[in-house]
Design an enzyme around this catalytic site. Sequence first.
Site, PDB file in Angstrom:
ATOM      1  N   ARG A  19      -3.713  -9.520  -5.454  1.00  0.00           N
ATOM      2  CA  ARG A  19      -3.575  -8.093  -5.718  1.00  0.00           C
ATOM      3  C   ARG A  19      -3.044  -7.448  -4.433  1.00  0.00           C
ATOM      4  O   ARG A  19      -3.395  -7.875  -3.331  1.00  0.00           O
ATOM      5  CB  ARG A  19      -4.928  -7.481  -6.067  1.00  0.00           C
ATOM      6  CG  ARG A  19      -5.547  -8.009  -7.348  1.00  0.00           C
ATOM      7  CD  ARG A  19      -6.958  -7.460  -7.530  1.00  0.00           C
ATOM      8  NE  ARG A  19      -7.578  -7.975  -8.735  1.00  0.00           N
ATOM      9  CZ  ARG A  19      -8.393  -9.036  -8.777  1.00  0.00           C
ATOM     10  NH1 ARG A  19      -8.715  -9.684  -7.669  1.00  0.00           N
ATOM     11  NH2 ARG A  19      -8.908  -9.444  -9.929  1.00  0.00           N
ATOM     12  N   LYS A  44     -12.256  -7.558  -6.077  1.00  0.00           N
ATOM     13  CA  LYS A  44     -12.696  -6.904  -7.306  1.00  0.00           C
ATOM     14  C   LYS A  44     -13.988  -7.549  -7.806  1.00  0.00           C
ATOM     15  O   LYS A  44     -14.127  -8.767  -7.780  1.00  0.00           O
ATOM     16  CB  LYS A  44     -11.597  -7.037  -8.364  1.00  0.00           C
ATOM     17  CG  LYS A  44     -11.741  -6.102  -9.522  1.00  0.00           C
ATOM     18  CD  LYS A  44     -10.484  -6.143 -10.379  1.00  0.00           C
ATOM     19  CE  LYS A  44     -10.586  -5.154 -11.509  1.00  0.00           C
ATOM     20  NZ  LYS A  44      -9.363  -5.143 -12.307  1.00  0.00           N
ATOM     21  N   HIS A 119       2.547  -4.711  -8.900  1.00  0.00           N
ATOM     22  CA  HIS A 119       1.500  -5.469  -9.596  1.00  0.00           C
ATOM     23  C   HIS A 119       2.084  -6.473 -10.590  1.00  0.00           C
ATOM     24  O   HIS A 119       1.452  -7.474 -10.921  1.00  0.00           O
ATOM     25  CB  HIS A 119       0.532  -4.511 -10.301  1.00  0.00           C
ATOM     26  CG  HIS A 119      -0.711  -5.179 -10.792  1.00  0.00           C
ATOM     27  ND1 HIS A 119      -1.713  -5.601  -9.940  1.00  0.00           N
ATOM     28  CD2 HIS A 119      -1.109  -5.521 -12.036  1.00  0.00           C
ATOM     29  CE1 HIS A 119      -2.673  -6.165 -10.650  1.00  0.00           C
ATOM     30  NE2 HIS A 119      -2.331  -6.126 -11.921  1.00  0.00           N
ATOM     31  N   ARG A 122       2.093 -10.203  -9.763  1.00  0.00           N
ATOM     32  CA  ARG A 122       0.875 -10.957 -10.093  1.00  0.00           C
ATOM     33  C   ARG A 122       0.981 -11.548 -11.499  1.00  0.00           C
ATOM     34  O   ARG A 122       0.678 -12.715 -11.725  1.00  0.00           O
ATOM     35  CB  ARG A 122      -0.316 -10.010  -9.957  1.00  0.00           C
ATOM     36  CG  ARG A 122      -1.664 -10.586 -10.196  1.00  0.00           C
ATOM     37  CD  ARG A 122      -2.709  -9.534  -9.767  1.00  0.00           C
ATOM     38  NE  ARG A 122      -4.016  -9.817 -10.284  1.00  0.00           N
ATOM     39  CZ  ARG A 122      -4.868 -10.679  -9.752  1.00  0.00           C
ATOM     40  NH1 ARG A 122      -4.539 -11.367  -8.678  1.00  0.00           N
ATOM     41  NH2 ARG A 122      -6.058 -10.874 -10.285  1.00  0.00           N
ATOM     42  N   HIS A 153     -10.345 -13.759 -11.163  1.00  0.00           N
ATOM     43  CA  HIS A 153     -10.903 -13.240 -12.403  1.00  0.00           C
ATOM     44  C   HIS A 153     -12.294 -13.816 -12.640  1.00  0.00           C
ATOM     45  O   HIS A 153     -12.598 -14.927 -12.204  1.00  0.00           O
ATOM     46  CB  HIS A 153      -9.999 -13.586 -13.589  1.00  0.00           C
ATOM     47  CG  HIS A 153      -8.728 -12.829 -13.598  1.00  0.00           C
ATOM     48  ND1 HIS A 153      -7.603 -13.267 -14.241  1.00  0.00           N
ATOM     49  CD2 HIS A 153      -8.375 -11.646 -13.032  1.00  0.00           C
ATOM     50  CE1 HIS A 153      -6.628 -12.396 -14.089  1.00  0.00           C
ATOM     51  NE2 HIS A 153      -7.074 -11.406 -13.346  1.00  0.00           N
TER      52      HIS A 153
END
Length: 187
Positions: A19, A44, A119, A122, A153
């Site tokens: 990111r 994140k 973005h 990605r 993730h």
Amino acid sequence: LLAATYQALISLLAVTGLRAGEAIRLARADVDLDAALITVLDSKFGKSRLVPLHPDTTGMLRRYAARRDQLCPAPAARAFFISTRGTPLLITSIDSVFALLLAMAGITAPPGHARPRVHDLRHTMAMRTLLEWYRSGAEVPALMPSLSTWLGHADPASTFWYLHASPELLALAAGMLQDSQENQEEK
């Protein structure tokens, strides 16, 4: 310095799927060029992860670091990617510079589509990885947790949001499904 910083930053985003916010928060100590590893801390959802680097990427980052240190030997911050003032980059600046670079390169969006965003690099990295796995005959479902971990993730279900139904991907997936069905029928 600004040109070197953005060339290195955009290149890193394109090949690692980091990111943009993760990349600009990297401290120099987070980028271990000898071990060819980036440590993404407290990303994140508070997750941290290691991101291995290809030798070509390591070389590119090494050249950037040398140029950065030559042009700004006493930066105001320990950030890996720095502005002309020696401070960390701002996320709003990245979006603006990326849009400017697209315009300078003559890259436009087709009618009815949004212009490319930083973005999107990605998403493209995730798609290219998946396509390469299909092309090589890899066991894609077994590899999805790896891609999810690489991207930071929580689970593979989160990664599926990054994948687009491109004609090439659909053709490769359909081919693998057909091969699998034919193998089942032979047994």
